[in-house]
Enzyme design. Sequence first.
Site, mmCIF file in Angstrom:
data_model
loop_
_atom_site.group_PDB
_atom_site.id
_atom_site.type_symbol
_atom_site.label_atom_id
_atom_site.label_comp_id
_atom_site.label_asym_id
_atom_site.label_seq_id
_atom_site.Cartn_x
_atom_site.Cartn_y
_atom_site.Cartn_z
ATOM 1 N N CYS A 1 0.790 -1.222 0.000
ATOM 2 C CA CYS A 1 0.000 0.000 0.000
ATOM 3 C C CYS A 1 0.825 1.277 0.000
ATOM 4 O O CYS A 1 0.277 2.361 -0.088
ATOM 5 C CB CYS A 1 -0.912 0.008 1.221
ATOM 6 S SG CYS A 1 -0.005 0.004 2.764
ATOM 7 N N THR B 1 -4.561 17.656 16.588
ATOM 8 C CA THR B 1 -5.618 16.655 16.392
ATOM 9 C C THR B 1 -5.329 15.700 15.236
ATOM 10 O O THR B 1 -6.239 15.078 14.700
ATOM 11 C CB THR B 1 -6.975 17.343 16.144
ATOM 12 O OG1 THR B 1 -6.863 18.218 15.010
ATOM 13 C CG2 THR B 1 -7.407 18.139 17.357
ATOM 14 N N SER B 2 -4.050 15.575 14.857
ATOM 15 C CA SER B 2 -3.660 14.654 13.774
ATOM 16 C C SER B 2 -4.490 14.889 12.515
ATOM 17 O O SER B 2 -4.984 13.949 11.891
ATOM 18 C CB SER B 2 -3.814 13.194 14.239
ATOM 19 O OG SER B 2 -3.062 12.941 15.385
ATOM 20 N N ASP C 1 2.822 14.651 0.843
ATOM 21 C CA ASP C 1 2.665 13.198 0.897
ATOM 22 C C ASP C 1 3.458 12.567 -0.238
ATOM 23 O O ASP C 1 3.471 13.091 -1.355
ATOM 24 C CB ASP C 1 1.187 12.802 0.770
ATOM 25 C CG ASP C 1 0.861 11.529 1.533
ATOM 26 O OD1 ASP C 1 1.718 10.616 1.538
ATOM 27 O OD2 ASP C 1 -0.226 11.435 2.118
ATOM 28 N N GLY D 1 9.976 21.749 -7.497
ATOM 29 C CA GLY D 1 10.096 20.478 -6.808
ATOM 30 C C GLY D 1 11.530 20.201 -6.400
ATOM 31 O O GLY D 1 12.421 21.056 -6.518
ATOM 32 N N HIS D 2 11.766 18.991 -5.934
ATOM 33 C CA HIS D 2 13.103 18.564 -5.515
ATOM 34 C C HIS D 2 13.251 17.088 -5.825
ATOM 35 O O HIS D 2 12.308 16.298 -5.664
ATOM 36 C CB HIS D 2 13.308 18.808 -4.014
ATOM 37 C CG HIS D 2 14.694 18.460 -3.550
ATOM 38 N ND1 HIS D 2 15.801 19.199 -3.902
ATOM 39 C CD2 HIS D 2 15.149 17.439 -2.780
ATOM 40 C CE1 HIS D 2 16.884 18.657 -3.357
ATOM 41 N NE2 HIS D 2 16.508 17.587 -2.676
#
Length: 349
Positions: free
Chosen positions: A18, A49-50, A69, A140-141
């Site tokens: 996953c 609060t995640s 992400d 970006g990187h």
Amino acid sequence: MTSSSPVKLTSLSSKGGCGCKIGPADLAKVLQELPQGISDPNLLVGLDTSDDAGVYRLNDTTAIVQTVDFFTPIVDDPYDFGQIAAANAISDVYAMGGKPITALNVVAFPIAALDKSILADILRGAGDKLKEADAVLVGGHSIDDQEPKFGMAVTGLIHPDKVRTNAGAQPGDSLVLTKPIGVGIMTTSLKKGLLSEKEIERVTKVMTTLNRKAAEISEKYTVHASTDVTGFGLLGHASEMAKGSNVGIRLFYKQVPILERVQELAKSGAVPGGTKNNFAHLEDVVTYPESMSQVEKWILCDAVTSGGLLLSVDSEEAKRLAEELRDNGVEAQVIGEVLGENKGRITVQ
């Protein structure tokens, strides 16, 4: 599928399955060690609060939503992998009620070992998904790494008074889920060669679908809390909502949309480690019916990539919202309710 590359991207991942986050138990221990940050009244949503993303107020009418992400390949087609990673990263902005505006690519790739066209296909898939979201790539990187990884840092905009968090659920609300679960089990099965082409296309379609339509349609309804279902699974993210909102949650298993053949595949052993970690982490806060099998419990905890939104909606509006979502091609169902008792816990029926 759009790439003719013979390379199986999932075989290049040491984790496979996953592409899960660090497990919730391990992550909680790490976060406990962090020093307290600078107090800032403009930080509307932080680590407390995640939640799915951070929200910082710029002025009385504008706040920015920030999230990042990335993960290892969970499908073999590079273009599809890019689309999935982008949709997954953008989803956090939709979960907060925001509009994505810009993104930065985060790339790790074995540039000397794999054809450069594979990376080009990944970036092209991500770029096309950004266009679909009306967001702009600003940079970006990249690093040279033996294991391919890809994702995005995404920024969105929202009015400070319209921020949705996972901590606002109210007793009496109904819970609406906008995508089927079982993605982790399906992608683990893909790595094991257990899926047909039709099944690969089905789970890929689920993961590449933006939550934009679900987020925009739900703006017309009374949504008290929102989160997207990703690595911690349906029960993991529902648990964060229960704790953050100081409420109890009751889920109706038979009403939860589940991808086809998931139970059969799970019984055959295609259950990712992240899913089992999620189940173990939640054992003390979830009550299951005695008749429920271990496989069914794992499915509810299955580690998802680019899952749907879990919305806590005024009970008088929830059914109508689900119907409108389905009329617009969103696989939405009312799957549970919010309780005033049993605070911080989940009961499955």
